[in-house]
Design a protein around this motif. Sequence first.
Motif, PDB file in Angstrom:
ATOM      1  N   GLY A  36      -8.347 -43.994  57.638  1.00  0.00           N
ATOM      2  CA  GLY A  36      -7.034 -44.334  58.175  1.00  0.00           C
ATOM      3  C   GLY A  36      -6.752 -45.816  58.246  1.00  0.00           C
ATOM      4  O   GLY A  36      -5.593 -46.226  58.371  1.00  0.00           O
ATOM      5  N   GLN A  37      -7.798 -46.641  58.167  1.00  0.00           N
ATOM      6  CA  GLN A  37      -7.590 -48.087  58.255  1.00  0.00           C
ATOM      7  C   GLN A  37      -6.806 -48.576  57.039  1.00  0.00           C
ATOM      8  O   GLN A  37      -7.088 -48.191  55.901  1.00  0.00           O
ATOM      9  CB  GLN A  37      -8.913 -48.823  58.352  1.00  0.00           C
ATOM     10  CG  GLN A  37      -8.791 -50.335  58.466  1.00  0.00           C
ATOM     11  CD  GLN A  37      -8.070 -50.758  59.736  1.00  0.00           C
ATOM     12  OE1 GLN A  37      -8.432 -50.338  60.824  1.00  0.00           O
ATOM     13  NE2 GLN A  37      -7.044 -51.583  59.594  1.00  0.00           N
ATOM     14  N   ILE A  60      -8.011 -46.551  53.571  1.00  0.00           N
ATOM     15  CA  ILE A  60      -9.255 -45.789  53.484  1.00  0.00           C
ATOM     16  C   ILE A  60      -8.947 -44.317  53.770  1.00  0.00           C
ATOM     17  O   ILE A  60      -8.384 -43.987  54.807  1.00  0.00           O
ATOM     18  CB  ILE A  60     -10.302 -46.306  54.496  1.00  0.00           C
ATOM     19  CG1 ILE A  60     -10.546 -47.812  54.315  1.00  0.00           C
ATOM     20  CG2 ILE A  60     -11.606 -45.521  54.337  1.00  0.00           C
ATOM     21  CD1 ILE A  60     -11.127 -48.212  53.002  1.00  0.00           C
ATOM     22  N   GLN A  61      -9.322 -43.437  52.844  1.00  0.00           N
ATOM     23  CA  GLN A  61      -9.080 -41.998  53.002  1.00  0.00           C
ATOM     24  C   GLN A  61     -10.352 -41.230  53.360  1.00  0.00           C
ATOM     25  O   GLN A  61     -10.287 -40.135  53.912  1.00  0.00           O
ATOM     26  CB  GLN A  61      -8.489 -41.415  51.709  1.00  0.00           C
ATOM     27  CG  GLN A  61      -7.218 -42.098  51.231  1.00  0.00           C
ATOM     28  CD  GLN A  61      -6.007 -41.752  52.064  1.00  0.00           C
ATOM     29  OE1 GLN A  61      -6.070 -40.913  52.954  1.00  0.00           O
ATOM     30  NE2 GLN A  61      -4.878 -42.403  51.784  1.00  0.00           N
ATOM     31  N   CYS A  71     -13.620 -43.747  49.894  1.00  0.00           N
ATOM     32  CA  CYS A  71     -12.542 -43.570  48.933  1.00  0.00           C
ATOM     33  C   CYS A  71     -11.234 -43.952  49.601  1.00  0.00           C
ATOM     34  O   CYS A  71     -11.146 -44.083  50.821  1.00  0.00           O
ATOM     35  CB  CYS A  71     -12.494 -42.136  48.403  1.00  0.00           C
ATOM     36  SG  CYS A  71     -12.128 -40.889  49.663  1.00  0.00           S
ATOM     37  N   GLY A  72     -10.212 -44.128  48.788  1.00  0.00           N
ATOM     38  CA  GLY A  72      -8.931 -44.504  49.346  1.00  0.00           C
ATOM     39  C   GLY A  72      -7.851 -44.592  48.290  1.00  0.00           C
ATOM     40  O   GLY A  72      -8.055 -44.234  47.124  1.00  0.00           O
ATOM     41  N   TRP A  90      -9.004 -44.373  44.419  1.00  0.00           N
ATOM     42  CA  TRP A  90     -10.271 -44.986  44.038  1.00  0.00           C
ATOM     43  C   TRP A  90     -11.420 -44.415  44.860  1.00  0.00           C
ATOM     44  O   TRP A  90     -11.234 -43.901  45.957  1.00  0.00           O
ATOM     45  CB  TRP A  90     -10.224 -46.514  44.205  1.00  0.00           C
ATOM     46  CG  TRP A  90      -9.846 -46.981  45.587  1.00  0.00           C
ATOM     47  CD1 TRP A  90      -8.594 -47.300  46.029  1.00  0.00           C
ATOM     48  CD2 TRP A  90     -10.717 -47.167  46.714  1.00  0.00           C
ATOM     49  NE1 TRP A  90      -8.638 -47.666  47.370  1.00  0.00           N
ATOM     50  CE2 TRP A  90      -9.922 -47.592  47.807  1.00  0.00           C
ATOM     51  CE3 TRP A  90     -12.085 -47.013  46.891  1.00  0.00           C
ATOM     52  CZ2 TRP A  90     -10.452 -47.870  49.066  1.00  0.00           C
ATOM     53  CZ3 TRP A  90     -12.624 -47.283  48.147  1.00  0.00           C
ATOM     54  CH2 TRP A  90     -11.800 -47.703  49.209  1.00  0.00           C
ATOM     55  N   GLU A  91     -12.611 -44.498  44.287  1.00  0.00           N
ATOM     56  CA  GLU A  91     -13.836 -44.133  44.988  1.00  0.00           C
ATOM     57  C   GLU A  91     -14.760 -45.340  44.995  1.00  0.00           C
ATOM     58  O   GLU A  91     -14.797 -46.116  44.039  1.00  0.00           O
ATOM     59  CB  GLU A  91     -14.520 -42.940  44.317  1.00  0.00           C
ATOM     60  CG  GLU A  91     -13.711 -41.659  44.443  1.00  0.00           C
ATOM     61  CD  GLU A  91     -14.423 -40.454  43.870  1.00  0.00           C
ATOM     62  OE1 GLU A  91     -14.648 -39.485  44.617  1.00  0.00           O
ATOM     63  OE2 GLU A  91     -14.756 -40.495  42.663  1.00  0.00           O
ATOM     64  N   GLY A  92     -15.492 -45.501  46.091  1.00  0.00           N
ATOM     65  CA  GLY A  92     -16.314 -46.690  46.251  1.00  0.00           C
ATOM     66  C   GLY A  92     -17.789 -46.390  46.435  1.00  0.00           C
ATOM     67  O   GLY A  92     -18.162 -45.343  46.968  1.00  0.00           O
TER      68      GLY A  92
END
Length: 217
Positions: A36-37, A60-61, A71-72, A90-92
Amino acid sequence: MPVRVVESSSSSAPSQVSGSSPGHALPPACTLLSVGQAFAGTQNVSSSQKDEAWRVNVRIQGCDLDHGYLCGTMEALNVPLADTPVVTFWEGEVVDTKNYTFFTGKWEATSEDDIRHWSKFPSFVPFLSQVEVDGGKSLDLSNCPYIFMRWKEQYFVNVGPDCGLTIAGFYYVCFSCIDGTINGFYYDPNSSPFQKLELKSTNEGRSGFSFSSYELQ
């Protein structure tokens, strides 16, 4: 998500760590790196022909530091070739020396590319000599006030792949647990080098305001 421009590269040893020591500690917990950020800032996409920067929003999801994953969504607002803000998912990978090291090992990035990009972050410099040896496998990052990550855009959320942009590359990212700022550099051998991402944490979404909603599949 820059416009394509030039050259090519090769890959090196993978960054995912297998059989790492159980003594490896996770990066420090940080309330600003949570679901949520939101973050807002710019990405400099200047080339030798012109100076250009896009306004960028990130949210950020998902976040699972135990597995070095987050991810986000990323939203670029003033993209010249697009009629609407361009949103990507995207995925991190979190560099924690347990799940991932500083060596990427894919996406056409060599260990030399990794060193060159990570070294642009002053907070990385103390780790340089050990990373040159083994990608940083033996480093303890648990007390480091910075979290190093790679963000890889997976797909366009609200436009088609023919929008004139590319998501073939990825971002080297440094997140500050101290003030929630994010600095990053985009790497794609076919795009302008060292496109800088600069973001600051915001209260959007936590104070009643949020980005447009999109269905992620």
